[in-house]
Design a protein around this motif. Structure first.
Motif, PDB file in Angstrom:
ATOM      1  N   THR A 446      18.262  31.274  47.253  1.00  0.00           N
ATOM      2  CA  THR A 446      18.434  32.847  47.120  1.00  0.00           C
ATOM      3  C   THR A 446      19.048  33.170  48.522  1.00  0.00           C
ATOM      4  OG1 THR A 446      16.347  32.758  46.281  1.00  0.00           O
ATOM      5  CG2 THR A 446      16.806  34.758  47.280  1.00  0.00           C
ATOM      6  N   TYR A 447      18.941  32.564  49.723  1.00  0.00           N
ATOM      7  CA  TYR A 447      19.630  32.953  50.880  1.00  0.00           C
ATOM      8  C   TYR A 447      20.927  32.866  50.712  1.00  0.00           C
ATOM      9  CZ  TYR A 447      20.562  33.318  55.793  1.00  0.00           C
ATOM     10  OH  TYR A 447      21.158  33.494  57.113  1.00  0.00           O
ATOM     11  N   GLN A 448      21.616  31.603  50.177  1.00  0.00           N
ATOM     12  CA  GLN A 448      23.079  31.805  50.151  1.00  0.00           C
ATOM     13  C   GLN A 448      23.879  32.702  49.180  1.00  0.00           C
ATOM     14  OE1 GLN A 448      25.000  29.470  51.845  1.00  0.00           O
ATOM     15  NE2 GLN A 448      23.285  29.144  52.899  1.00  0.00           N
ATOM     16  N   ALA A 449      22.710  32.968  47.984  1.00  0.00           N
ATOM     17  CA  ALA A 449      23.160  34.086  47.148  1.00  0.00           C
ATOM     18  C   ALA A 449      23.079  35.265  47.560  1.00  0.00           C
ATOM     19  CB  ALA A 449      22.262  34.015  45.891  1.00  0.00           C
ATOM     20  N   SER A 450      22.234  35.640  48.668  1.00  0.00           N
ATOM     21  CA  SER A 450      22.411  36.962  49.232  1.00  0.00           C
ATOM     22  C   SER A 450      23.593  37.018  50.123  1.00  0.00           C
ATOM     23  CB  SER A 450      21.219  36.944  50.097  1.00  0.00           C
ATOM     24  OG  SER A 450      21.000  38.279  50.811  1.00  0.00           O
ATOM     25  N   LEU A 451      24.124  36.254  50.888  1.00  0.00           N
ATOM     26  CA  LEU A 451      25.008  35.995  51.762  1.00  0.00           C
ATOM     27  C   LEU A 451      26.513  36.472  50.914  1.00  0.00           C
ATOM     28  CD1 LEU A 451      24.457  33.217  54.518  1.00  0.00           C
ATOM     29  CD2 LEU A 451      24.114  35.608  54.757  1.00  0.00           C
ATOM     30  N   ALA A 452      26.507  35.706  49.753  1.00  0.00           N
ATOM     31  CA  ALA A 452      27.526  35.794  48.931  1.00  0.00           C
ATOM     32  C   ALA A 452      27.497  37.111  48.474  1.00  0.00           C
ATOM     33  CB  ALA A 452      27.423  34.762  47.583  1.00  0.00           C
ATOM     34  N   TYR A 453      26.517  37.592  48.158  1.00  0.00           N
ATOM     35  CA  TYR A 453      26.897  39.179  47.579  1.00  0.00           C
ATOM     36  C   TYR A 453      26.978  39.963  48.675  1.00  0.00           C
ATOM     37  CZ  TYR A 453      24.968  43.719  46.235  1.00  0.00           C
ATOM     38  OH  TYR A 453      24.906  45.199  45.953  1.00  0.00           O
ATOM     39  N   GLN A 454      26.547  40.055  50.093  1.00  0.00           N
ATOM     40  CA  GLN A 454      27.016  40.635  51.024  1.00  0.00           C
ATOM     41  C   GLN A 454      28.471  40.538  51.370  1.00  0.00           C
ATOM     42  OE1 GLN A 454      23.881  41.109  54.350  1.00  0.00           O
ATOM     43  NE2 GLN A 454      22.807  39.379  52.943  1.00  0.00           N
ATOM     44  N   ALA A 455      29.093  39.197  51.108  1.00  0.00           N
ATOM     45  CA  ALA A 455      30.528  39.237  51.345  1.00  0.00           C
ATOM     46  C   ALA A 455      31.273  39.835  50.268  1.00  0.00           C
ATOM     47  CB  ALA A 455      30.841  37.669  51.301  1.00  0.00           C
ATOM     48  N   PHE A 456      30.663  39.857  49.008  1.00  0.00           N
ATOM     49  CA  PHE A 456      31.191  40.570  48.079  1.00  0.00           C
ATOM     50  C   PHE A 456      31.436  41.938  48.233  1.00  0.00           C
ATOM     51  CE2 PHE A 456      30.336  43.000  44.019  1.00  0.00           C
ATOM     52  CZ  PHE A 456      31.429  42.882  43.203  1.00  0.00           C
ATOM     53  N   LYS A 457      30.401  42.469  48.718  1.00  0.00           N
ATOM     54  CA  LYS A 457      30.275  44.199  49.131  1.00  0.00           C
ATOM     55  C   LYS A 457      31.862  44.556  49.868  1.00  0.00           C
ATOM     56  CE  LYS A 457      27.340  46.890  49.117  1.00  0.00           C
ATOM     57  NZ  LYS A 457      26.699  47.980  48.097  1.00  0.00           N
ATOM     58  N   LYS A 458      32.434  43.595  50.459  1.00  0.00           N
ATOM     59  CA  LYS A 458      33.640  43.811  51.322  1.00  0.00           C
ATOM     60  C   LYS A 458      34.768  43.274  50.364  1.00  0.00           C
ATOM     61  CE  LYS A 458      31.189  43.050  55.622  1.00  0.00           C
ATOM     62  NZ  LYS A 458      30.969  42.229  56.617  1.00  0.00           N
ATOM     63  N   ASP A 459      34.502  42.821  49.256  1.00  0.00           N
ATOM     64  CA  ASP A 459      35.622  42.235  48.161  1.00  0.00           C
ATOM     65  C   ASP A 459      36.730  43.307  48.096  1.00  0.00           C
ATOM     66  OD1 ASP A 459      36.254  40.171  46.015  1.00  0.00           O
ATOM     67  OD2 ASP A 459      36.564  41.951  45.246  1.00  0.00           O
ATOM     68  N   ALA A 460      38.111  42.995  48.158  1.00  0.00           N
ATOM     69  CA  ALA A 460      39.095  43.850  47.812  1.00  0.00           C
ATOM     70  C   ALA A 460      39.389  44.583  46.699  1.00  0.00           C
ATOM     71  CB  ALA A 460      40.384  43.237  48.317  1.00  0.00           C
ATOM     72  N   ASP A 461      38.660  43.761  45.628  1.00  0.00           N
ATOM     73  CA  ASP A 461      39.017  44.309  44.310  1.00  0.00           C
ATOM     74  C   ASP A 461      37.730  45.313  44.198  1.00  0.00           C
ATOM     75  OD1 ASP A 461      41.203  42.805  43.451  1.00  0.00           O
ATOM     76  OD2 ASP A 461      39.543  41.050  42.865  1.00  0.00           O
ATOM     77  N   LEU A 462      36.641  44.902  44.551  1.00  0.00           N
ATOM     78  CA  LEU A 462      35.445  46.121  44.732  1.00  0.00           C
ATOM     79  C   LEU A 462      35.544  46.987  45.187  1.00  0.00           C
ATOM     80  CD1 LEU A 462      32.303  46.730  43.849  1.00  0.00           C
ATOM     81  CD2 LEU A 462      31.865  45.654  46.114  1.00  0.00           C
ATOM     82  N   ILE A 463      36.138  47.327  46.235  1.00  0.00           N
ATOM     83  CA  ILE A 463      36.653  48.335  47.231  1.00  0.00           C
ATOM     84  C   ILE A 463      37.558  49.305  46.488  1.00  0.00           C
ATOM     85  CG2 ILE A 463      37.487  49.283  49.331  1.00  0.00           C
ATOM     86  CD1 ILE A 463      36.240  46.812  50.648  1.00  0.00           C
ATOM     87  N   ALA A 464      38.532  48.381  45.814  1.00  0.00           N
ATOM     88  CA  ALA A 464      39.751  49.307  45.117  1.00  0.00           C
ATOM     89  C   ALA A 464      39.079  49.940  44.109  1.00  0.00           C
ATOM     90  CB  ALA A 464      40.771  48.227  44.800  1.00  0.00           C
TER      91      ALA A 464
END
Length: 724
Positions: A446-464
């Motif tokens: 769960t901790y690793q999945a949370s870190l992965a999600y928080q990194a995803f929030k800065k994902d270039a595709d998501l931001i675009a």
């Protein structure tokens, strides 16, 4: 909302009954004249006319409180006006009317020669400006905001009377039977308040828009917009249970309830921080200084300051609020959880009586939260309501120890009992409080999945994707439509061109006039919320529009006048799209990054039912309180129909290509509940309620249903379907 720019098109946009169209065709065929017949015409043989139905008495009541001396008529041509030729009368001192007619809809024109009598306060007030209300022919004994909403749903959306009534009842938060009752004499205080509050808000919208519209405006079109139930508040929608409990499917013979569990979002809240309100206020202030405000725009400044002040002082002097200020529960949010608790008890009264009467069983009702103020407070209000309604539950409430110690290296950070960040705040786990370094820990994934999600929030595709939603020509055009009703064209031109830009900069200080806050509160904006286009401006105004209903008690403002329905729907779609990408199932190419972190919560739901199946009855219930960022991923992990439907990166979310909706997935106080039943042979079955509506588990689990049209599932088969 002001409809001046749209009213003239009302005859084109409103559906006309087929009988009216047929009549129009007949008149056209006759050349529009009936005073003569051309010499060459051959008259058809006349037939004996059908006997005219004898007019019957229609008696009823015009409700706000009680409107006295209101004009009431049979709306024979369905134009929402009392024409001179239509049978009419006036209401008496109790708001009652009686006239003769047949199967007709009703219009009430409440002019400035009428008064409104409040029987509770025993006061009579002169009506200050015109109001128009309607009632359908199927239920013309009550003329009210709610009857007007039924008419709007029937005409705007083509619903039957029964379906329209059901939809409006859900929107108001009452049963169909209660919807058209007289709330002035309603014995149930909660029902009376729901009916009256919705009535007051709707009548205020009607009154304001009739004043702002010109004299030629079509009242039918104004009512169609002002009384609709679809307000497009999305994830900020105040909570409404989605099904009448009397219609719930009964458990099969031989099965009795043995356990229930719930995950709920916190109740309705104010703004999270000094952002949208301050940026809008700064834009308004510039327009004010330049003399660039319309009459409607003049009002915006005062209403924005009311919202701002209410958020500064939110929760001051309110028992049960941990820390006053932005982000807190509103009174509506507090009541949402109090009432949710009562409905849970009422849904299975025999179960709750049995567990409280059997002192030897010593069963527990576990209460767990994310540890964040508004979730903690929601849990406390819910628990307090349980104890108030069922006092014996007081000794059964249990607050389990928080997982830990964490971080698992260095100095542990203590968490209050009844806190579980790994299940209920998994989107923001941080090393300082939650570090899990041991790979074999059950919390590691769960901790690793949370870190992965928080990194995803800065994902270039998501931001675009998210930024691109508000940069289209259509978004700016819709934004301009909103702004031109508030500001001069020249001012809007400067916003559109980028000549003017605004941000949430500056400081404000507010104090409590009632003394509930002992010291003035000063806050400053961080300058990060900006207005650089017409789309930006309208999007921020939309944020005030959607938060205002939750702050009805504290701020007392309605932003519907500033955000017409067409534009509200548009910006709701953009907000849903943004939430879909980072809280919902998101892009296909990103896999399960937005909901993988909910796995531990998912496992815990099944673990609790496993214990019941193993005859471990230590727990009678588990009640969890969290956030939209928990509810939405969990709904995806559960694979709920109309929720887990991802979109390829090459496409863009829209209401046309995806069923995901924020007001369904995670309105304020959204909740998922599992009721567990067992028979004498030990067989366990489960039924799920989503926002208190009986709901299917994921589609491929339909084979686990007890019957094709049932909401009860064989638990063993359900587990197998989910791979448990």
């Amino acid at each position: 909302m002001l409809l001046r720019d749209h009213i003239k098109l009302s005859s084109q946009t409103l559906r006309l009954p087929s009988s009216v169209c047929a009549l129009a065709l007949l008149l056209s065929a006759c050349g529009g004249s009936s005073d003569s017949t051309p010499p060459s015409a051959t008259l058809a043989p006349t037939s004996t006319p059908a006997p005219t139905a004898t007019p019957l008495p229609i008696t009823g009541k015009v409700l706000g409180s009680y409107f006295r001396n209101a004009k009431v008529c049979l709306d024979s041509n369905n134009n929402a006006r009392c024409d001179e030729s239509e049978v009419n009368t006036r209401t008496d001192k109790n708001g009652q009317f009686s006239l003769l007619g047949n199967n007709s809809s009703i219009v009430a024109e409440i002019g400035t020669d009428a008064t409104e009598f409040d029987p509770i306060a025993n006061t009579e007030t002169k009506v200050s400006s015109r109001i128009v209300l309607r009632a359908p022919k199927e239920a013309n004994a009550t003329v009210s905001l709610h009857s007007s909403s039924i008419v709007a749903e029937m005409e705007n959306n083509g619903l039957s009377f029964a379906d329209a009534k059901a939809k409006v009842a859900i929107a108001v938060g009452v049963t169909r039977e209660q919807l058209l009752s007289d709330f002035n004499i309603e014995k149930d205080a909660i029902v009376a308040a729901a009916l009256k509050n919705a009535s007051d808000d709707g009548i205020k919208r009607i009154r304001e828009n009739l004043v702002l519209a010109d004299s030629s405006a079509d009242p039918k079109a104004i009512l169609a917009a002002m009384t609709m139930t679809d307000r497009y508040y999305q994830t900020k929608s105040p909570y409404r249970p989605q099904q009448d409990p009397s219609s719930y499917e009964k458990a099969p013979t031989g099965f009795t309830p043995v356990y229930t569990q719930m995950l709920a979002r916190h109740g309705s809240r104010g703004l999270s921080s000094l952002k949208y309100d301050l940026a809008i206020h700064n834009m308004w202030s510039k327009a004010k200084a330049e003399g660039a405000l319309t009459p409607l725009g003049e009002k915006l400044g005062e209403d924005t300051l009311k919202i701002m002040k209410a958020n500064f002082l939110l929760g001051c002097g309110v028992e049960g609020i941990t820390k006053p200020g932005y982000g807190n529960l509103t009174q509506i949010g507090i009541n949402e959880h109090k009432q949710l608790a009562v409905r849970m008890l009422n849904r299975m009264p025999d179960f709750w009586k049995q567990i409280t009467d059997d002192a030897t069983a010593a069963r527990k009702v576990q209460v767990v939260t994310s540890g964040v103020d508004r979730a903690v407070d929601s849990g406390n209000y819910f628990a307090q309501s349980l104890k108030t309604t069922q006092p014996k539950l007081n000794t059964m409430l249990s607050y389990p120890a928080a997982p830990g110690p964490f971080p698992d290296t260095g100095t542990a950070v203590a968490q209050a009992s009844g806190t579980d960040r790994f299940q209920l705040y998994f989107h923001k786990l941080v090393a300082k409080t939650d570090l899990v370094s041991k790979v074999d820990s059950p919390f590691y994934a769960t901790y690793q999945a949370s870190l992965a999600y928080q990194a995803f929030k800065k994902d270039a595709d998501l931001i675009a994707k998210q930024e691109g939603l508000f940069k289209t020509a259509e978004a700016n055009a819709k934004g301009r439509q909103v702004l031109e009703r508030l500001f001069s064209k020249a001012f809007v031109d400067k916003v559109e061109s980028g000549t003017y830009s605004f941000a949430n900069t500056g400081s404000f200080t507010f104090s409590s006039a009632d003394g509930k806050c002992t010291a003035p509160t000063t806050l400053s904006g961080d300058g990060e919320t900006t207005i650089k286009s017409t789309a930006d401006a309208a999007a921020l105004l939309y944020e005030l529009y959607v938060i205002a209903p939750a702050m009805r008690t504290e701020a007392g403002v309605d932003f519907a006048s500033y955000m017409p329905a067409e534009q509200a729907r548009f910006f709701a779609e953009l907000n849903d799209a943004s939430d879909f990408y980072d809280k919902g199932p998101g892009m296909t190419e990103k896999g399960d990054v937005t909901y993988k972190m909910s796995q531990m919560l998912f496992d815990d739901f099944f673990k609790e039912v496993d214990a019941i199946a193993a005859n471990n009855l230590a727990n009678a219930a588990k009640l969890r309180f969290a956030h939209a960022e928990i509810i939405a991923p969990f709904a995806s992990r559960m694979g709920l129909k109309n929720v887990l439907q991802q979109i390829p990166k090459a496409e863009t979310f829209s209401y046309k290509n995806n069923p995901w909706r924020g007001d369904y997935v995670s309105p304020m106080a959204a909740n998922m509940q599992w009721d567990v039943y067992r028979n004498a042979a030990g067989k366990v079955i489960v039924k799920m309620l989503y926002n208190e509506k009986e709901t299917d588990f994921m589609a491929k689990c339909d084979s686990a249903k007890l019957a094709a049209n049932s909401y009860f599932y064989d638990y063993v088969k359900l587990k197998g379907c989910y791979g448990k």
